[in-house]
Write an enzyme that holds these catalytic residues in place. Sequence first.
Site, short mmCIF file in Angstrom:
data_model
loop_
_atom_site.label_atom_id
_atom_site.label_comp_id
_atom_site.label_asym_id
_atom_site.label_seq_id
_atom_site.Cartn_x
_atom_site.Cartn_y
_atom_site.Cartn_z
N TYR A 104 58.22 37.35 76.99
CA TYR A 104 58.80 37.58 78.31
C TYR A 104 57.97 36.88 79.38
O TYR A 104 58.51 36.28 80.31
CB TYR A 104 58.89 39.08 78.61
CG TYR A 104 59.77 39.82 77.65
CD1 TYR A 104 61.16 39.78 77.77
CD2 TYR A 104 59.24 40.57 76.60
CE1 TYR A 104 61.98 40.46 76.89
CE2 TYR A 104 60.06 41.24 75.71
CZ TYR A 104 61.42 41.18 75.86
OH TYR A 104 62.23 41.83 74.97
N ASN A 127 71.99 40.26 78.60
CA ASN A 127 72.65 39.05 78.09
C ASN A 127 74.00 39.42 77.49
O ASN A 127 74.07 40.21 76.55
CB ASN A 127 71.75 38.40 77.04
CG ASN A 127 72.41 37.27 76.30
OD1 ASN A 127 73.38 36.67 76.76
ND2 ASN A 127 71.88 36.97 75.13
N CYS A 135 68.84 35.96 72.76
CA CYS A 135 67.89 36.92 73.32
C CYS A 135 67.02 37.56 72.23
O CYS A 135 65.96 38.09 72.53
CB CYS A 135 68.62 37.98 74.14
SG CYS A 135 70.00 38.77 73.29
N HIS A 136 67.44 37.44 70.96
CA HIS A 136 66.64 38.00 69.87
C HIS A 136 65.34 37.21 69.67
O HIS A 136 64.42 37.69 69.01
CB HIS A 136 67.44 38.02 68.55
CG HIS A 136 67.90 36.68 68.08
ND1 HIS A 136 69.05 36.08 68.58
CD2 HIS A 136 67.39 35.82 67.17
CE1 HIS A 136 69.21 34.91 67.98
NE2 HIS A 136 68.21 34.74 67.13
N GLU A 162 66.40 33.19 60.65
CA GLU A 162 66.14 31.88 61.24
C GLU A 162 64.87 31.24 60.70
O GLU A 162 64.72 30.03 60.74
CB GLU A 162 66.08 31.98 62.77
CG GLU A 162 67.43 32.24 63.40
CD GLU A 162 67.42 32.18 64.91
OE1 GLU A 162 66.35 31.93 65.52
OE2 GLU A 162 68.50 32.37 65.51
#
Length: 173
Positions: A104, A127, A135-136, A162
């Site tokens: 952040y 979001n 946003c993850h 990912e």
Amino acid sequence: MTSTLSTRTRRHTVLDSPYGPLTLVATDGVLAGLYMTEQRHRPPEETFGAPDPGPFAEAARQLDAYFAGELTDFDLPLRLDGTPFQRGVWAELVRIPYGATRSYGELAERLGKPGASRAVGLANGRNPIGIIVPCHRVVGASGGLTGYGGGLERKQRLLAFERGKDDAVPALF
């Protein structure tokens, strides 16, 4: 004198995914929402408009390719309704590379507001187009997982997926 009010047409569809059902919402044919079940800040169902898979063919194709591990960057027109600050945060989210994370605080720095990490977190939580606007990929200052509107378990699974380690995290949905 006659005035014409612009009316927005909203449509939605629900897609199956490895992370549970995803509700896609379009405003005037442009993707404006992607919501998970039990998602924090999920709008009421009655605001999603009529069911209609028509506006979502390309989004569905790209999401299928993403979940198959064949797509790392989405290329879709998006309608991101929010404050200027929120839209700035969401624009930074799409710049986070696939498989990477940012804190952040790093996002606040990139926005030129180094003291705004808490505000970045609040905007991140609002979001409206999860997964596609990733946003993850935002974590705490120490790299630890922090809040996620779709639930920390989903966040953990998306990040593991990912990074090519999805089999290390048990399916919950």
